[in-house]
Design a protein around this motif. Structure first.
Motif, PDB file in Angstrom:
ATOM      1  N   GLY A 155       1.084  -1.340   0.264  1.00 12.38           N
ATOM      2  CA  GLY A 155       0.160   0.100   0.100  1.00 12.38           C
ATOM      3  C   GLY A 155       0.840   1.680   0.016  1.00 12.38           C
ATOM      4  N   ARG A 156      -0.063   2.370   0.792  1.00  6.31           N
ATOM      5  CA  ARG A 156       0.413   3.473   0.323  1.00  6.31           C
ATOM      6  C   ARG A 156      -0.235   4.503   1.934  1.00  6.31           C
ATOM      7  NH1 ARG A 156       1.043   7.199  -4.436  1.00  6.31           N
ATOM      8  NH2 ARG A 156      -0.610   8.324  -2.900  1.00  6.31           N
ATOM      9  N   ILE A 157       1.448   5.253   2.331  1.00  4.65           N
ATOM     10  CA  ILE A 157       1.157   5.875   3.222  1.00  4.65           C
ATOM     11  C   ILE A 157       1.352   7.246   3.480  1.00  4.65           C
ATOM     12  CG2 ILE A 157       2.431   5.756   5.819  1.00  4.65           C
ATOM     13  CD1 ILE A 157       2.699   2.700   6.102  1.00  4.65           C
ATOM     14  N   ARG A 158       0.552   7.965   3.776  1.00  7.33           N
ATOM     15  CA  ARG A 158       0.940   9.415   4.543  1.00  7.33           C
ATOM     16  C   ARG A 158       1.548   9.535   6.400  1.00  7.33           C
ATOM     17  NH1 ARG A 158      -3.048  11.908   3.312  1.00  7.33           N
ATOM     18  NH2 ARG A 158      -2.152  12.782   0.742  1.00  7.33           N
ATOM     19  N   PHE A 159       3.499   9.951   5.662  1.00 11.89           N
ATOM     20  CA  PHE A 159       3.303  10.166   6.930  1.00 11.89           C
ATOM     21  C   PHE A 159       3.635  11.094   7.331  1.00 11.89           C
ATOM     22  CE2 PHE A 159       7.436  10.104   9.793  1.00 11.89           C
ATOM     23  CZ  PHE A 159       7.174   8.982   9.922  1.00 11.89           C
ATOM     24  N   TYR A 160       3.107  11.750   8.855  1.00 14.61           N
ATOM     25  CA  TYR A 160       3.232  12.765   9.086  1.00 14.61           C
ATOM     26  C   TYR A 160       3.951  12.823  10.364  1.00 14.61           C
ATOM     27  CZ  TYR A 160      -1.262  13.448   7.707  1.00 14.61           C
ATOM     28  OH  TYR A 160      -2.622  13.216   6.880  1.00 14.61           O
ATOM     29  N   ILE A 161       5.576  13.859  10.197  1.00  7.09           N
ATOM     30  CA  ILE A 161       6.385  14.018  11.467  1.00  7.09           C
ATOM     31  C   ILE A 161       7.239  15.658  11.849  1.00  7.09           C
ATOM     32  CG2 ILE A 161       8.136  13.495   9.583  1.00  7.09           C
ATOM     33  CD1 ILE A 161       9.414  12.094  12.638  1.00  7.09           C
ATOM     34  N   HIS A 162       6.933  16.492  12.575  1.00 11.39           N
ATOM     35  CA  HIS A 162       7.302  17.671  13.101  1.00 11.39           C
ATOM     36  C   HIS A 162       6.320  18.578  11.339  1.00 11.39           C
ATOM     37  CE1 HIS A 162       9.900  19.985  15.247  1.00 11.39           C
ATOM     38  NE2 HIS A 162      10.447  20.586  14.009  1.00 11.39           N
ATOM     39  N   ASP A 163       5.335  19.139  11.730  1.00 14.86           N
ATOM     40  CA  ASP A 163       4.722  19.763  10.561  1.00 14.86           C
ATOM     41  C   ASP A 163       5.359  19.384   8.842  1.00 14.86           C
ATOM     42  OD1 ASP A 163       4.067  21.575  12.032  1.00 14.86           O
ATOM     43  OD2 ASP A 163       5.793  22.546  12.725  1.00 14.86           O
ATOM     44  N   ASN A 164       6.000  17.863   9.137  1.00 16.92           N
ATOM     45  CA  ASN A 164       5.837  17.506   7.703  1.00 16.92           C
ATOM     46  C   ASN A 164       5.253  16.582   6.963  1.00 16.92           C
ATOM     47  OD1 ASN A 164       8.971  18.753   6.796  1.00 16.92           O
ATOM     48  ND2 ASN A 164       8.722  18.625   8.561  1.00 16.92           N
ATOM     49  N   GLU A 165       4.299  16.382   5.697  1.00 18.58           N
ATOM     50  CA  GLU A 165       3.894  15.006   5.249  1.00 18.58           C
ATOM     51  C   GLU A 165       4.808  14.742   4.298  1.00 18.58           C
ATOM     52  OE1 GLU A 165       0.061  16.537   4.220  1.00 18.58           O
ATOM     53  OE2 GLU A 165      -0.312  17.628   6.276  1.00 18.58           O
ATOM     54  N   ILE A 166       5.151  13.234   4.704  1.00 24.10           N
ATOM     55  CA  ILE A 166       5.574  12.700   3.742  1.00 24.10           C
ATOM     56  C   ILE A 166       4.799  11.341   2.605  1.00 24.10           C
ATOM     57  CG2 ILE A 166       7.726  11.166   3.089  1.00 24.10           C
ATOM     58  CD1 ILE A 166       9.009  12.751   5.779  1.00 24.10           C
ATOM     59  N   ILE A 167       4.556  11.001   1.921  1.00 27.01           N
ATOM     60  CA  ILE A 167       4.110  10.363   1.072  1.00 27.01           C
ATOM     61  C   ILE A 167       5.403   8.899   0.986  1.00 27.01           C
ATOM     62  CG2 ILE A 167       2.959   9.575  -1.033  1.00 27.01           C
ATOM     63  CD1 ILE A 167       1.653  10.752   0.865  1.00 27.01           C
ATOM     64  N   LEU A 168       5.000   7.972   1.829  1.00 24.16           N
ATOM     65  CA  LEU A 168       6.071   6.623   1.662  1.00 24.16           C
ATOM     66  C   LEU A 168       5.288   5.520   0.705  1.00 24.16           C
ATOM     67  CD1 LEU A 168       7.083   6.681   4.283  1.00 24.16           C
ATOM     68  CD2 LEU A 168       8.409   6.959   2.688  1.00 24.16           C
ATOM     69  N   ASN A 169       5.392   4.442  -0.617  1.00 25.07           N
ATOM     70  CA  ASN A 169       4.585   3.579  -1.410  1.00 25.07           C
ATOM     71  C   ASN A 169       5.502   2.411  -0.920  1.00 25.07           C
ATOM     72  OD1 ASN A 169       3.078   5.533  -3.312  1.00 25.07           O
ATOM     73  ND2 ASN A 169       5.561   6.315  -4.068  1.00 25.07           N
ATOM     74  N   GLU A 170       5.065   1.721  -1.606  1.00 24.28           N
ATOM     75  CA  GLU A 170       5.828   0.442  -1.451  1.00 24.28           C
ATOM     76  C   GLU A 170       7.023  -0.061  -1.327  1.00 24.28           C
ATOM     77  OE1 GLU A 170       4.597  -4.247  -3.177  1.00 24.28           O
ATOM     78  OE2 GLU A 170       3.130  -2.754  -2.940  1.00 24.28           O
ATOM     79  N   SER A 218      11.102  10.755  19.435  1.00 28.09           N
ATOM     80  CA  SER A 218      10.578  11.878  19.983  1.00 28.09           C
ATOM     81  C   SER A 218       9.239  12.502  19.933  1.00 28.09           C
ATOM     82  CB  SER A 218      11.618  12.536  21.083  1.00 28.09           C
ATOM     83  OG  SER A 218      12.503  12.967  19.866  1.00 28.09           O
ATOM     84  N   TYR A 219       9.841  12.673  18.211  1.00 26.94           N
ATOM     85  CA  TYR A 219       8.779  14.144  17.165  1.00 26.94           C
ATOM     86  C   TYR A 219       7.762  13.522  17.220  1.00 26.94           C
ATOM     87  CZ  TYR A 219      12.897  16.698  16.924  1.00 26.94           C
ATOM     88  OH  TYR A 219      13.852  17.828  16.912  1.00 26.94           O
ATOM     89  N   GLU A 220       6.769  14.045  17.292  1.00 27.09           N
ATOM     90  CA  GLU A 220       5.242  13.565  17.084  1.00 27.09           C
ATOM     91  C   GLU A 220       4.946  13.605  15.805  1.00 27.09           C
ATOM     92  OE1 GLU A 220       1.844  13.942  19.331  1.00 27.09           O
ATOM     93  OE2 GLU A 220       3.402  14.507  20.579  1.00 27.09           O
ATOM     94  N   HIS A 221       4.410  12.002  15.277  1.00 25.85           N
ATOM     95  CA  HIS A 221       4.742  11.145  14.449  1.00 25.85           C
ATOM     96  C   HIS A 221       3.383  10.451  14.369  1.00 25.85           C
ATOM     97  CE1 HIS A 221       6.621   8.196  16.726  1.00 25.85           C
ATOM     98  NE2 HIS A 221       5.601   7.430  16.062  1.00 25.85           N
ATOM     99  N   ALA A 222       2.904  10.493  13.071  1.00 28.69           N
ATOM    100  CA  ALA A 222       1.649   9.417  12.752  1.00 28.69           C
ATOM    101  C   ALA A 222       2.015   9.147  11.104  1.00 28.69           C
ATOM    102  CB  ALA A 222       0.604  10.033  12.748  1.00 28.69           C
ATOM    103  N   MET A 223       0.671   8.178  10.963  1.00 25.74           N
ATOM    104  CA  MET A 223       0.377   6.998   9.747  1.00 25.74           C
ATOM    105  C   MET A 223      -0.798   6.916   9.030  1.00 25.74           C
ATOM    106  SD  MET A 223       3.340   6.488  10.602  1.00 25.74           S
ATOM    107  CE  MET A 223       3.590   4.789  11.951  1.00 25.74           C
ATOM    108  N   GLU A 224      -0.994   7.595   7.833  1.00 28.72           N
ATOM    109  CA  GLU A 224      -2.193   6.907   7.509  1.00 28.72           C
ATOM    110  C   GLU A 224      -2.411   6.733   5.855  1.00 28.72           C
ATOM    111  OE1 GLU A 224      -4.733  10.806   6.585  1.00 28.72           O
ATOM    112  OE2 GLU A 224      -3.478  11.432   5.780  1.00 28.72           O
ATOM    113  N   ALA A 225      -3.261   5.198   5.922  1.00 25.43           N
ATOM    114  CA  ALA A 225      -3.314   4.300   4.534  1.00 25.43           C
ATOM    115  C   ALA A 225      -3.940   5.354   3.461  1.00 25.43           C
ATOM    116  CB  ALA A 225      -4.158   3.051   4.870  1.00 25.43           C
ATOM    117  N   LEU A 226      -3.322   5.242   2.470  1.00 21.54           N
ATOM    118  CA  LEU A 226      -3.823   6.047   1.267  1.00 21.54           C
ATOM    119  C   LEU A 226      -4.691   5.540   0.596  1.00 21.54           C
ATOM    120  CD1 LEU A 226      -0.716   8.432   0.225  1.00 21.54           C
ATOM    121  CD2 LEU A 226      -2.878   8.862   1.509  1.00 21.54           C
ATOM    122  N   ASP A 227      -5.493   6.142  -0.056  1.00 18.25           N
ATOM    123  CA  ASP A 227      -6.343   5.081  -2.051  1.00 18.25           C
ATOM    124  C   ASP A 227      -7.765   4.645  -1.285  1.00 18.25           C
ATOM    125  OD1 ASP A 227      -4.148   6.783  -3.178  1.00 18.25           O
ATOM    126  OD2 ASP A 227      -2.999   5.342  -3.251  1.00 18.25           O
TER     127      ASP A 227
END
Length: 182
Positions: A138-153, A162-171
């Protein structure tokens, strides 16, 4: 899953008391408020895997003991067959499968994390240490320290957790990634 949360919380409470660590000291170590910590011990709230990792470190035990109630024994190697890792549903937005719960004195905790698609930005979290994530499916949008990064397979990210972070599934599809928490 609530019953498992209560079992884990009970083990943590017992080990904390045996170690003569107050709830306030543990909460301070985890950088959370005492009320949140007490909800983890009571099983009222699920414990994020990252917090569970830190609790195990503070108590001087392997995370496998907290998860299963059994002392870890393997010190040369451990094999976890596909789909047979101990499942840990530590945050409502993610499902974790521990890949090495039987190995003693680990320097890191490896998980397969499954993220189902959801509406809205996911809740962030942080924990001491570092983390490595490698997207398996799949694909993930990764959030970290005011950044959004798309990660593909096949993509990966190594970061200071230690920085706030989260991931969400896309598509609109679930995503799976290997997470190694150190």
């Amino acid at each position: 899953m609530k019953e498992k949360s209560k079992e884990i919380g009970s083990r943590i409470k017992e080990l904390r008391e045996l170690s003569e660590i107050s709830p306030e000291e543990m909460a301070d170590y985890l950088k959370i408020d005492v009320e949140s910590y007490m909800k983890y011990e009571s099983g009222e709230d699920d414990i994020p895997a990252s917090i569970l990792f830190e609790i195990a470190h503070k108590l001087g035990v392997d995370m496998g003991l907290l998860l299963t109630g059994e002392e870890t024994r393997m010190h040369i190697f451990t094999v976890t067959r596909k789909g047979k890792g101990v499942e840990v549903e530590r945050r409502k937005q993610y499902r974790y499968e521990n890949l090495a719960e039987k190995f003693i004195h680990k320097k890191a905790e490896p998980f397969i994390v499954t993220v189902e698609p959801r509406d809205g930005k996911p809740k962030t979290n942080s924990h001491p240490g570092q983390e490595f994530n490698y997207v398996l499916e799949g694909r993930i949008r990764f959030y970290i320290h005011d950044n959004e990064i798309i990660l593909n397979e096949g993509d990966s990210i190594f970061f200071d957790s230690s920085y706030e972070h989260a991931m969400e599934a896309l598509d609109g599809k679930r995503a799976r990634f290997l997470a190694i928490i150190m």
